[in-house]
Design an enzyme around this catalytic site. Structure first.
Site, PDB file in Angstrom:
ATOM      1  N   LYS A   1       0.838  -1.196   0.000  1.00 45.03           N
ATOM      2  CA  LYS A   1       0.000   0.000   0.000  1.00 45.03           C
ATOM      3  C   LYS A   1       0.879   1.254   0.000  1.00 45.03           C
ATOM      4  O   LYS A   1       2.081   1.172   0.271  1.00 45.03           O
ATOM      5  CB  LYS A   1      -0.898  -0.025   1.231  1.00 45.03           C
ATOM      6  CG  LYS A   1      -1.867  -1.212   1.241  1.00 45.03           C
ATOM      7  CD  LYS A   1      -2.779  -1.077   2.437  1.00 45.03           C
ATOM      8  CE  LYS A   1      -3.723  -2.228   2.562  1.00 45.03           C
ATOM      9  NZ  LYS A   1      -4.632  -2.015   3.705  1.00 45.03           N
TER      10      LYS A   1
ATOM     11  N   PHE B   1     -15.164   1.256   7.694  1.00 41.80           N
ATOM     12  CA  PHE B   1     -13.878   1.809   7.263  1.00 41.80           C
ATOM     13  C   PHE B   1     -13.685   1.798   5.743  1.00 41.80           C
ATOM     14  O   PHE B   1     -12.644   2.194   5.249  1.00 41.80           O
ATOM     15  CB  PHE B   1     -12.716   1.069   7.946  1.00 41.80           C
ATOM     16  CG  PHE B   1     -12.681  -0.421   7.697  1.00 41.80           C
ATOM     17  CD1 PHE B   1     -12.252  -0.931   6.471  1.00 41.80           C
ATOM     18  CD2 PHE B   1     -13.071  -1.320   8.691  1.00 41.80           C
ATOM     19  CE1 PHE B   1     -12.214  -2.298   6.232  1.00 41.80           C
ATOM     20  CE2 PHE B   1     -13.038  -2.699   8.450  1.00 41.80           C
ATOM     21  CZ  PHE B   1     -12.609  -3.185   7.226  1.00 41.80           C
TER      22      PHE B   1
ATOM     23  N   ARG C   1       0.743 -14.125   4.627  1.00 39.77           N
ATOM     24  CA  ARG C   1      -0.093 -13.516   5.676  1.00 39.77           C
ATOM     25  C   ARG C   1       0.595 -13.592   7.035  1.00 39.77           C
ATOM     26  O   ARG C   1       0.454 -12.693   7.870  1.00 39.77           O
ATOM     27  CB  ARG C   1      -1.479 -14.171   5.711  1.00 39.77           C
ATOM     28  CG  ARG C   1      -2.279 -13.700   4.510  1.00 39.77           C
ATOM     29  CD  ARG C   1      -3.752 -13.863   4.580  1.00 39.77           C
ATOM     30  NE  ARG C   1      -4.487 -13.471   5.745  1.00 39.77           N
ATOM     31  CZ  ARG C   1      -5.272 -12.387   5.812  1.00 39.77           C
ATOM     32  NH1 ARG C   1      -5.316 -11.537   4.808  1.00 39.77           N
ATOM     33  NH2 ARG C   1      -5.985 -12.150   6.890  1.00 39.77           N
TER      34      ARG C   1
ATOM     35  N   ARG D   1       3.914  -5.741   9.454  1.00 43.18           N
ATOM     36  CA  ARG D   1       3.053  -4.673   9.984  1.00 43.18           C
ATOM     37  C   ARG D   1       3.572  -4.133  11.312  1.00 43.18           C
ATOM     38  O   ARG D   1       3.438  -2.948  11.610  1.00 43.18           O
ATOM     39  CB  ARG D   1       1.616  -5.187  10.113  1.00 43.18           C
ATOM     40  CG  ARG D   1       0.910  -5.213   8.764  1.00 43.18           C
ATOM     41  CD  ARG D   1      -0.311  -6.079   8.796  1.00 43.18           C
ATOM     42  NE  ARG D   1      -1.141  -5.908   7.609  1.00 43.18           N
ATOM     43  CZ  ARG D   1      -2.116  -6.731   7.282  1.00 43.18           C
ATOM     44  NH1 ARG D   1      -2.385  -7.778   8.042  1.00 43.18           N
ATOM     45  NH2 ARG D   1      -2.827  -6.521   6.194  1.00 43.18           N
TER      46      ARG D   1
ATOM     47  N   HIS E   1      -1.189  -5.732   1.938  1.00 45.92           N
ATOM     48  CA  HIS E   1      -2.337  -6.633   1.924  1.00 45.92           C
ATOM     49  C   HIS E   1      -1.874  -8.011   1.449  1.00 45.92           C
ATOM     50  O   HIS E   1      -0.912  -8.110   0.703  1.00 45.92           O
ATOM     51  CB  HIS E   1      -3.378  -6.062   0.953  1.00 45.92           C
ATOM     52  CG  HIS E   1      -4.399  -7.057   0.498  1.00 45.92           C
ATOM     53  ND1 HIS E   1      -5.589  -7.232   1.169  1.00 45.92           N
ATOM     54  CD2 HIS E   1      -4.401  -7.927  -0.542  1.00 45.92           C
ATOM     55  CE1 HIS E   1      -6.281  -8.181   0.539  1.00 45.92           C
ATOM     56  NE2 HIS E   1      -5.596  -8.609  -0.494  1.00 45.92           N
TER      57      HIS E   1
HETATM   58  P1  ADP Z   1      -6.381  -8.117   6.501  1.00 45.33           P
HETATM   59  O1  ADP Z   1      -5.713  -7.172   5.543  1.00 45.33           O
HETATM   60  O2  ADP Z   1      -5.435  -8.553   7.588  1.00 45.33           O
HETATM   61  O3  ADP Z   1      -7.082  -9.236   5.822  1.00 45.33           O
HETATM   62  P2  ADP Z   1      -9.066  -7.079   7.019  1.00 45.33           P
HETATM   63  O4  ADP Z   1      -9.515  -7.934   5.889  1.00 45.33           O
HETATM   64  O5  ADP Z   1      -9.745  -7.243   8.333  1.00 45.33           O
HETATM   65  O6  ADP Z   1      -7.481  -7.263   7.273  1.00 45.33           O
HETATM   66  O7  ADP Z   1      -9.187  -5.560   6.597  1.00 45.33           O
HETATM   67  C1  ADP Z   1      -8.892  -5.131   5.300  1.00 45.33           C
HETATM   68  C2  ADP Z   1      -8.198  -3.814   5.338  1.00 45.33           C
HETATM   69  O8  ADP Z   1      -9.066  -2.834   5.839  1.00 45.33           O
HETATM   70  C3  ADP Z   1      -7.001  -3.783   6.284  1.00 45.33           C
HETATM   71  O9  ADP Z   1      -5.828  -4.160   5.604  1.00 45.33           O
HETATM   72  C4  ADP Z   1      -6.969  -2.337   6.723  1.00 45.33           C
HETATM   73  O10 ADP Z   1      -6.107  -1.566   5.907  1.00 45.33           O
HETATM   74  C5  ADP Z   1      -8.366  -1.839   6.536  1.00 45.33           C
HETATM   75  N1  ADP Z   1      -8.977  -1.584   7.861  1.00 45.33           N
HETATM   76  C6  ADP Z   1      -9.397  -2.499   8.749  1.00 45.33           C
HETATM   77  N2  ADP Z   1      -9.891  -1.887   9.844  1.00 45.33           N
HETATM   78  C7  ADP Z   1      -9.775  -0.561   9.640  1.00 45.33           C
HETATM   79  C8  ADP Z   1     -10.100   0.613  10.381  1.00 45.33           C
HETATM   80  N3  ADP Z   1     -10.661   0.516  11.576  1.00 45.33           N
HETATM   81  N4  ADP Z   1      -9.823   1.808   9.829  1.00 45.33           N
HETATM   82  C9  ADP Z   1      -9.274   1.913   8.615  1.00 45.33           C
HETATM   83  N5  ADP Z   1      -8.934   0.854   7.855  1.00 45.33           N
HETATM   84  C10 ADP Z   1      -9.179  -0.366   8.366  1.00 45.33           C
HETATM   85 MG    MG Z   2      -8.754  -9.350   4.513  1.00 48.03          MG
END
Ligand code: ADP
Ligand code: MG
Length: 376
Positions: A99, A145, A173, A193, A206
């Site tokens: 990102k 979000f 991951r 992270r 991601h």
């Molecule tokens: P991951 O990337 O670990 O799979 P998620 O699928 O839960 O995580 O979330 C997707 C993306 O959404 C995260 O990588 C993060 O950048 C964003 N995100 C999650 N929670 C928030 C939040 N509270 N505020 C802003 N962005 C968020």
């Molecule tokens: Mg995800």
């Protein structure tokens, strides 16, 4: 490995002269490192069993490309059950998306991926529009979000990477660590992270969360059909061209070289991985033909596997970047200019880690050759 092992694949080669996709049965014999090819259309042997030094057992899996006598073959399937069960069980591909907040750390991130035995098999820097980012994150559209996530990902360039390796989806991951960097710092302090993240929005990168998601997300950035993925970010202005050569990519030096380039203060305005075939390598190096004795070997090196091409942006950057790359011969570089890229990462005059534009007036042309013509 068994002494009598013979691995069989279905391989495809795009013949640029005939504009045809040619299909072969491709055999690999690990005990003496020999290869054999059978032309499926004409039903005859195309290459008799031949020892071939530039190929290794670890390259033998579906989805990989192998270079056989300057032909880039795509291994598209296992051709017998023995090969499929013996070699095909755990290899996966996943999408890693660096990102905007992670892009300045791309060198460190790639070093960690490579150290975890993940191979970078495709890469592209792109600047997503709002609607492209919304499309990519469609699974989150009902979340609170969502808007801030899409806004952040489309605010500046990102780098999409295809990573390949044993259990690539879960390995990547795990390297990323928990979604929230604050949590990651407590629970997995070595993770990406934890080290480079800020908060739950700025979480560096991601990773696809399943094989199905990986397939969809890879198709989004690296479509297999004629249609194009999101465009590259080349600007063709105040720039120079740098190629991280195939040998350096294969040796796992990509992350280190990107780190050195960033540490020296250079700005990377475009980045993309290319598989250059022999005809294109000859064309790209045309100006060296008959001038540099290594010309033929340079062409071979450039077409031997994937390379990473960069557009470096800055005022009068061609001259200073060329000095930063150092003398073409790494031995000389190590004596005279030990901190240059070739001194640090080169092997010999052909495997000298990087190509950079020689004459400033050629810089835009070289950048265009990759980002306009080959990416076209
Ligand atoms: P991951 O990337 O670990 O799979 P998620 O699928 O839960 O995580 O979330 C997707 C993306 O959404 C995260 O990588 C993060 O950048 C964003 N995100 C999650 N929670 C928030 C939040 N509270 N505020 C802003 N962005 C968020
Ligand atoms: Mg995800």
């Amino acid at each position: 490995m068994d002494n009598k092992d013979r691995f069989a694949f279905l391989a495809e080669w795009y013949d640029p002269t005939a504009c045809l996709l040619r299909r072969y049965q491709f055999f690999y014999y690990p005990n003496d490192n020999s290869v054999e090819m059978f032309d499926l259309k004409n039903q005859r042997t195309f290459l008799r069993r031949t020892k071939y030094g530039d190929i290794h057992a670890k390259d033998m899996f579906v989805g990989n490309r192998v270079n056989i006598f300057s032909r880039q073959l795509n291994l598209v399937d296992y051709a017998d059950r023995y090969t499929a069960t013996k070699l095909g069980s755990k290899k996966e591909r996943t999408l890693a998306l660096i990102k905007p907040d992670g892009v300045p750390k791309i060198g460190d991130i790639l070093e960690m991926a490579i150290a975890a035995n993940l191979m970078v098999t495709n890469a592209k820097m792109t600047h997503l529009t709002w609607s492209q980012a919304a499309d990519f994150y469609v699974e989150h559209q009902s979340k609170l979000f969502f808007n801030s996530l899409v806004q952040l990902v489309s605010s500046a360039p990102v780098v999409a990477l295809e990573l390949m390796g044993d259990e690539a989806v879960s390995v990547w991951r795990k390297l990323l660590g928990p979604s929230d960097p604050e949590v990651a710092r407590r629970e997995a302090p070595q993770s990406i992270r934890a080290q480079f993240g800020t908060d739950s929005g700025k979480d560096v990168a991601h990773g696809s969360d399943s094989l199905a998601a990986a397939a969809r997300e890879l198709e989004f950035f690296f479509p297999t059909a004629i249609c194009h993925g999101p465009p590259n970010t080349a600007i063709y202005l105040d720039c120079t061209c740098c190629i991280i050569k195939p040998h350096a990519v294969a040796e796992g030096l990509t992350g280190k070289i990107l780190n050195s380039i960033a540490a020296a203060g250079y700005h990377i305005s475009a980045l993309e991985m290319f598989n250059v075939d022999r005809a294109n390598a000859e064309e790209f190096y045309e100006v060296y033909k008959g001038v540099v004795i290594e010309y033929v070997d340079m062409v071979t090196e450039l077409s031997l596997g994937p390379c990473m091409v960069l557009e470096i942006h800055g005022t009068d950057v061609a001259k200073t970047f060329r000095e930063f790359c150092g003398p073409a011969d790494p031995e000389i570089a190590r004596h005279l200019r030990p901190t240059t890229l070739r001194a640090l990462y080169g092997t010999d005059k052909v495997k000298n880690a990087v190509h950079c534009t020689d004459l400033p007036e050629d810089a835009v042309l070289e950048v265009q050759y990759f980002f306009k013509i080959l990416d076209g």
